[in-house]
Design a protein around this motif. Structure first.
Motif, PDB file in Angstrom:
ATOM      1  N   THR A  95      18.971 -47.330  13.991  1.00 42.13           N
ATOM      2  CA  THR A  95      19.006 -48.471  13.068  1.00 42.13           C
ATOM      3  C   THR A  95      17.690 -49.231  13.096  1.00 42.13           C
ATOM      4  N   ALA A  96      17.148 -49.470  14.287  1.00 47.45           N
ATOM      5  CA  ALA A  96      15.882 -50.199  14.399  1.00 47.45           C
ATOM      6  C   ALA A  96      14.761 -49.469  13.657  1.00 47.45           C
ATOM      7  N   ILE A  97      14.680 -48.158  13.859  1.00 50.98           N
ATOM      8  CA  ILE A  97      13.617 -47.379  13.206  1.00 50.98           C
ATOM      9  C   ILE A  97      13.852 -47.286  11.709  1.00 50.98           C
ATOM     10  N   THR A 147      21.426 -38.329  23.251  1.00 48.96           N
ATOM     11  CA  THR A 147      20.871 -39.454  22.490  1.00 48.96           C
ATOM     12  C   THR A 147      19.580 -39.057  21.790  1.00 48.96           C
ATOM     13  N   VAL A 148      18.746 -38.306  22.466  1.00 48.94           N
ATOM     14  CA  VAL A 148      17.476 -37.863  21.880  1.00 48.94           C
ATOM     15  C   VAL A 148      17.714 -37.010  20.634  1.00 48.94           C
ATOM     16  N   THR A 149      18.803 -36.256  20.618  1.00 50.69           N
ATOM     17  CA  THR A 149      19.084 -35.392  19.465  1.00 50.69           C
ATOM     18  C   THR A 149      19.879 -36.101  18.378  1.00 50.69           C
ATOM     19  N   TRP A 150      20.479 -37.250  18.688  1.00 51.66           N
ATOM     20  CA  TRP A 150      21.398 -37.878  17.733  1.00 51.66           C
ATOM     21  C   TRP A 150      20.781 -39.015  16.926  1.00 51.66           C
ATOM     22  N   TRP A 151      19.796 -39.737  17.502  1.00 55.89           N
ATOM     23  CA  TRP A 151      19.280 -40.916  16.808  1.00 55.89           C
ATOM     24  C   TRP A 151      18.610 -40.621  15.463  1.00 55.89           C
ATOM     25  N   PRO A 152      17.951 -39.450  15.266  1.00 52.66           N
ATOM     26  CA  PRO A 152      17.285 -39.252  13.974  1.00 52.66           C
ATOM     27  C   PRO A 152      18.227 -39.293  12.778  1.00 52.66           C
ATOM     28  N   TRP A 153      19.476 -38.888  12.950  1.00 52.59           N
ATOM     29  CA  TRP A 153      20.427 -38.915  11.836  1.00 52.59           C
ATOM     30  C   TRP A 153      20.702 -40.347  11.392  1.00 52.59           C
ATOM     31  N   TYR A 154      20.811 -41.243  12.343  1.00 53.31           N
ATOM     32  CA  TYR A 154      21.027 -42.651  11.996  1.00 53.31           C
ATOM     33  C   TYR A 154      19.774 -43.259  11.373  1.00 53.31           C
ATOM     34  N   ALA A 155      18.617 -42.871  11.876  1.00 53.62           N
ATOM     35  CA  ALA A 155      17.376 -43.391  11.302  1.00 53.62           C
ATOM     36  C   ALA A 155      17.259 -43.000   9.831  1.00 53.62           C
TER      37      ALA A 155
END
Length: 284
Positions: A95-97, A147-155
């Motif tokens: 979300t932040a990114i 977490t490293v693999t999951w955050w890009p989808w939210y970004a």
């Protein structure tokens, strides 16, 4: 027809909330509910090895004589917690990114999105496997790897929603009135871009649980004697055809929790996403 859809939605909501409450209560009161708490910490009972389900051991015992029911209850403190931690951390980072990239745009947007594309270019499961292999095995290492693999989808998701919101007249009005970027983002952009994010996050808890259990099955998660559901399924391989209960009940626990999470995602989508129109109920 509309009444049928409403009743169905309420039933799904009650079932979903009841499932979440049940999982939380089991995880919180596992030491009280478990008939043999010591079996969750690795205690061996040689006189009770490979006993089938009975009134004494509801889910039977494993190859070390440990009560499977007690270990399944304690497992609710590991797998679901890892899944929630992964989704929460990924949600905050993504979300932040995404919101910064979508709000400011320009070269800043290009830089952040190209960084996101680097992570998305690598298959998520392969990247998680590589990271879990390098990191110390355990819940923390598993959480970091996922977490490293999951955050890009939210970004990506937040960036698209933010860019859509930023182009609306009331955001231009905020800028005209001289509101700061921080206030505009927190009070006007994020609330209007959060609906699909909440739906995706609630569904992803179940998906993360399945992936985390798979990595634990491969020996890349919590280590023995930790009562992790994926690890319990892995340890039952040699006994599955003869002592079926050792791996069946942990597997059912994984399916149950994942199913509840997917149901919550469907309920939130029906109630919060105005773009989703549920199919009308067909009359017989």
């Amino acid at each position: 027809m509309k009444a049928r859809r409403t009743d169905s939605g309420r039933t799904a909501l009650v079932v979903a909330l009841g499932g979440v409450a049940l999982i939380a209560l089991v995880a919180l009161f596992a030491p009280v509910l478990a008939p043999y708490p010591a079996d969750a910490t690795g205690a061996a009972e040689t006189a009770q090895i490979l006993r089938p389900p009975s009134a004494t051991h509801w889910f039977g015992t494993d190859e070390l004589g440990r009560d499977v029911f007690s270990r399944v209850l304690y497992g609710a403190r590991i797998g679901p917690l890892v899944a929630v931690a992964v989704v929460t951390t990924s949600l905050v980072a993504g979300t932040a990114i995404g919101v910064v990239a979508g709000y400011f745009g320009g070269w800043f947007d290009e830089l952040l999105m190209r960084l996101t594309d680097v992570f998305l270019a690598v298959p998520a499961l392969l990247l998680a496997l590589a990271l879990a292999t390098v990191l110390a095995p355990g819940p923390v290492g598993l959480t970091v790897a996922l977490t490293v693999t999951w955050w890009p989808w939210y970004a990506r998701l937040v960036r698209g929603e933010t860019a859509s919101v930023v182009g609306r007249p009331y955001i231009e009005a905020c800028r005209t009135l001289g509101l700061g970027h921080r206030r505009t983002l927190v009070r006007h952009v994020l609330p209007n871009a959060s609906t699909p994010l909440l739906v995706q996050a609630s569904t992803d808890v179940g998906g993360v649980l399945l992936v985390a259990s798979g990595l634990s099955f491969l020996g890349l998660g919590p280590q023995p004697p930790t009562p992790d559901w994926g690890l319990m399924v892995e340890q039952s391989q040699n006994y599955f055809t003869t002592q079926w209960w050792i791996g069946t009940f942990p597997g059912l626990a994984i399916m149950l929790v994942a199913g509840v999470c997917f149901l919550i995602g469907d309920v939130l989508r029906d109630r919060l996403d105005p773009r989703h129109v549920p199919r009308p109920t067909q009359r017989a």
